[in-house]
Design a protein around this motif. Structure first.
Motif, PDB file in Angstrom:
ATOM      1  N   HIS A   1       0.815  -1.053  -0.202  1.00  0.00           N
ATOM      2  CA  HIS A   1      -0.174   0.013   0.046  1.00  0.00           C
ATOM      3  C   HIS A   1       0.797   1.284   0.041  1.00  0.00           C
ATOM      4  O   HIS A   1       1.581   1.572   0.897  1.00  0.00           O
ATOM      5  N   VAL A   2       0.635   2.113  -1.010  1.00  0.00           N
ATOM      6  CA  VAL A   2       1.657   3.321  -1.277  1.00  0.00           C
ATOM      7  C   VAL A   2       1.037   4.573  -0.405  1.00  0.00           C
ATOM      8  O   VAL A   2      -0.089   4.603  -0.420  1.00  0.00           O
ATOM      9  N   SER A   3       1.897   4.881   0.702  1.00  0.00           N
ATOM     10  CA  SER A   3       1.115   5.916   1.289  1.00  0.00           C
ATOM     11  C   SER A   3       2.538   6.763   1.644  1.00  0.00           C
ATOM     12  O   SER A   3       3.686   6.136   1.754  1.00  0.00           O
ATOM     13  N   LEU A   4       2.271   8.125   2.200  1.00  0.00           N
ATOM     14  CA  LEU A   4       3.512   8.826   2.688  1.00  0.00           C
ATOM     15  C   LEU A   4       4.001   8.679   4.001  1.00  0.00           C
ATOM     16  O   LEU A   4       3.094   8.629   5.119  1.00  0.00           O
ATOM     17  N   VAL A   5       5.137   8.204   3.971  1.00  0.00           N
ATOM     18  CA  VAL A   5       5.583   7.982   5.510  1.00  0.00           C
ATOM     19  C   VAL A   5       6.110   8.967   6.172  1.00  0.00           C
ATOM     20  O   VAL A   5       6.956   9.960   5.754  1.00  0.00           O
ATOM     21  N   PRO A   6       5.565   9.451   7.427  1.00  0.00           N
ATOM     22  CA  PRO A   6       5.837  10.321   8.272  1.00  0.00           C
ATOM     23  C   PRO A   6       7.381  10.511   8.564  1.00  0.00           C
ATOM     24  O   PRO A   6       7.788   9.347   8.767  1.00  0.00           O
ATOM     25  N   PRO A   7       8.163  11.470   8.532  1.00  0.00           N
ATOM     26  CA  PRO A   7       9.318  11.732   9.061  1.00  0.00           C
ATOM     27  C   PRO A   7       9.663  11.281  10.352  1.00  0.00           C
ATOM     28  O   PRO A   7       8.812  11.316  11.240  1.00  0.00           O
ATOM     29  N   ASP A   8      10.721  10.954  10.793  1.00  0.00           N
ATOM     30  CA  ASP A   8      11.207  10.254  11.994  1.00  0.00           C
ATOM     31  C   ASP A   8      11.307  11.633  12.777  1.00  0.00           C
ATOM     32  O   ASP A   8      11.803  12.685  12.519  1.00  0.00           O
ATOM     33  N   PRO A   9      11.072  11.336  14.148  1.00  0.00           N
ATOM     34  CA  PRO A   9      11.003  12.481  15.178  1.00  0.00           C
ATOM     35  C   PRO A   9      12.522  12.842  15.346  1.00  0.00           C
ATOM     36  O   PRO A   9      13.311  11.966  15.262  1.00  0.00           O
ATOM     37  N   SER A  10      12.677  13.974  15.818  1.00  0.00           N
ATOM     38  CA  SER A  10      14.150  14.493  16.343  1.00  0.00           C
ATOM     39  C   SER A  10      14.031  14.681  17.919  1.00  0.00           C
ATOM     40  O   SER A  10      13.100  15.159  18.537  1.00  0.00           O
ATOM     41  N   PHE A  11      15.008  13.899  18.300  1.00  0.00           N
ATOM     42  CA  PHE A  11      15.442  14.210  20.053  1.00  0.00           C
ATOM     43  C   PHE A  11      16.617  14.851  20.579  1.00  0.00           C
ATOM     44  O   PHE A  11      17.018  14.708  21.524  1.00  0.00           O
ATOM     45  N   ASP A  12      17.114  15.641  19.302  1.00  0.00           N
ATOM     46  CA  ASP A  12      18.217  16.199  19.596  1.00  0.00           C
ATOM     47  C   ASP A  12      17.775  17.671  20.694  1.00  0.00           C
ATOM     48  O   ASP A  12      17.388  18.979  20.131  1.00  0.00           O
ATOM     49  N   ARG A  13      18.132  17.509  21.688  1.00  0.00           N
ATOM     50  CA  ARG A  13      17.969  18.441  22.822  1.00  0.00           C
ATOM     51  C   ARG A  13      18.971  19.827  22.872  1.00  0.00           C
ATOM     52  O   ARG A  13      18.675  20.703  23.437  1.00  0.00           O
ATOM     53  N   SER A  14      20.000  19.492  22.053  1.00  0.00           N
ATOM     54  CA  SER A  14      21.014  20.826  21.933  1.00  0.00           C
ATOM     55  C   SER A  14      20.603  22.169  21.273  1.00  0.00           C
ATOM     56  O   SER A  14      21.116  22.972  21.219  1.00  0.00           O
ATOM     57  N   VAL A  15      19.405  21.754  20.409  1.00  0.00           N
ATOM     58  CA  VAL A  15      18.919  22.825  19.592  1.00  0.00           C
ATOM     59  C   VAL A  15      18.083  24.049  20.518  1.00  0.00           C
ATOM     60  O   VAL A  15      17.862  25.148  20.258  1.00  0.00           O
ATOM     61  N   ILE A  16      17.763  23.509  21.672  1.00  0.00           N
ATOM     62  CA  ILE A  16      17.061  24.138  22.649  1.00  0.00           C
ATOM     63  C   ILE A  16      18.012  24.617  23.771  1.00  0.00           C
ATOM     64  O   ILE A  16      18.696  23.988  24.543  1.00  0.00           O
ATOM     65  N   VAL A  17      18.276  25.956  23.826  1.00  0.00           N
ATOM     66  CA  VAL A  17      19.296  26.683  24.808  1.00  0.00           C
ATOM     67  C   VAL A  17      18.569  27.555  26.126  1.00  0.00           C
ATOM     68  O   VAL A  17      17.323  27.911  25.613  1.00  0.00           O
ATOM     69  N   ASP A  18      18.930  27.330  26.931  1.00  0.00           N
ATOM     70  CA  ASP A  18      18.217  28.291  28.134  1.00  0.00           C
ATOM     71  C   ASP A  18      19.063  29.115  28.896  1.00  0.00           C
ATOM     72  O   ASP A  18      19.550  29.031  30.189  1.00  0.00           O
ATOM     73  N   PRO A  19      19.495  30.167  28.284  1.00  0.00           N
ATOM     74  CA  PRO A  19      20.569  31.150  28.919  1.00  0.00           C
ATOM     75  C   PRO A  19      20.082  31.858  30.210  1.00  0.00           C
ATOM     76  O   PRO A  19      20.991  32.085  31.105  1.00  0.00           O
ATOM     77  N   CYS A  20      19.014  31.946  30.394  1.00  0.00           N
ATOM     78  CA  CYS A  20      18.203  32.439  31.459  1.00  0.00           C
ATOM     79  C   CYS A  20      17.527  31.654  32.540  1.00  0.00           C
ATOM     80  O   CYS A  20      17.006  31.937  33.512  1.00  0.00           O
ATOM     81  N   ASP A  21      17.829  30.265  32.398  1.00  0.00           N
ATOM     82  CA  ASP A  21      17.309  29.389  33.350  1.00  0.00           C
ATOM     83  C   ASP A  21      15.864  29.421  33.499  1.00  0.00           C
ATOM     84  O   ASP A  21      15.566  29.518  34.564  1.00  0.00           O
ATOM     85  N   LEU A  22      15.094  29.529  32.540  1.00  0.00           N
ATOM     86  CA  LEU A  22      13.696  29.528  32.362  1.00  0.00           C
ATOM     87  C   LEU A  22      13.451  28.366  33.070  1.00  0.00           C
ATOM     88  O   LEU A  22      12.235  28.154  33.770  1.00  0.00           O
TER      89      LEU A  22
END
Length: 291
Positions: A193-214
């Motif tokens: 059955h041909v269908s659009l395969v959803p992309p895999d999720p990303s677990f890269d936490r390094s893209v989220i920075v928290d310089p103000c310690d929110l």
């Protein structure tokens, strides 16, 4: 079979991600300040009702095995959902993480009900308690052992099935829970059955920075609201018996009419053109940034 209200539990099992889920992935994912907002046991609940005119025996023998194997395949890509929410070891007491161990799994309940399937899917008001009985509840355990996902498949013999999915909001929001459901549905489709395969999720936490310690600031506010939240839950639960759900259909003309109404009202309340003439200064950590 065990009876739960109008439900008869046919089977309770656990489904693990397909092998080698975390070979190339981190076993632990620290919560970010986006995640910590939902620490207090908030959940995203989804209920899907499908017309399937088969008996319980036919469904459990012909459909259920594929449903379970495809769930395992989907969890391969979304392995944190099979893990637990816990306090981070060897870290400050207020640090939390999503942790997956090799033997972790997701609870799957198979039940049968005598509820009227056609009534539940109809375009009218429906007793909220009837729909709620089709959606599982995440068990409330200690801080080092909180499950993140629970699934219930309810059979309406000779009429249809209901798939209830409850996921802890701390691990994903509505968009990402839909992402998981789509991946599960894709894995469940027959071969060829041909269908659009959803992309895999990303677990890269390094893209989220928290310089103000929110993170710490938000967690501190949450701790002060826990008692109030418990009171609010008690009030909501006491009123739950009087709630109903209703389904409405909106055609293209109605939707366009609503858009036009919103646009006209917004222009009456606020003249956006005047905002373009107002100089604005943006500030970040006390440093003035000209617009």
């Amino acid at each position: 079979m065990e009876s739960i209200d109008s439900m008869r539990v046919l089977k309770q099992c656990r489904v693990s991600p397909s092998p080698a889920s975390v070979t190339q992935q981190p076993a632990s994912l620290p919560l970010t300040f986006f995640d910590i907002l939902w620490l207090c046991n908030s959940s995203v609940e989804r209920l899907f009702l499908y017309p399937i005119p088969h008996s319980t025996v036919v469904f459990t023998e012909s459909y259920l095995p594929n449903l379970m194997s495809s769930l395992s395949l989907a969890l391969h890509h979304f392995y944190p959902l099979a893990g637990k929410l816990r306090r981070s070891p060897n870290s400050p007491a207020d640090m939390y993480e999503l942790h997956y161990a090799e033997d972790d799994s997701v609870s799957l309940t198979i039940a049968e009900t005598d509820l009227d399937f056609l009534h539940l899917v109809g375009y009218h008001d429906c007793d909220s308690n009837k729909l709620s009985s089709l959606v599982p509840r995440l068990p409330k355990l200690d801080d080092d052992n909180r499950p993140l996902l629970d699934i219930q498949v309810t059979l309406f013999p000779d009429h249809g099935i209901g798939i209830g999915v409850t996921v802890h909001h701390v691990v994903c929001d509505g968009f990402n829970s839909t992402h998981f459901i789509k991946s599960w549905a894709t894995s469940c489709k027959p071969r060829g059955h041909v269908s659009l395969v959803p992309p895999d999720p990303s677990f890269d936490r390094s893209v989220i920075v928290d310089p103000c310690d929110l993170y710490s600031e938000i967690l501190g506010d949450l701790n002060s609201l826990i008692a109030g939240k418990q009171v609010l839950q008690t009030v909501v639960q006491s009123a739950a018996s009087n709630l109903v759900h209703a389904t409405f259909t909106l055609g293209p003309d109605r939707i366009e009419g609503l858009k036009t109404l919103v646009r006209s009202k917004s222009l009456q309340l606020l003249d956006f053109r005047s905002l373009l003439c107002i100089p604005v200064d943006l500030h970040y950590q006390g440093a003035r940034i000209p617009s």
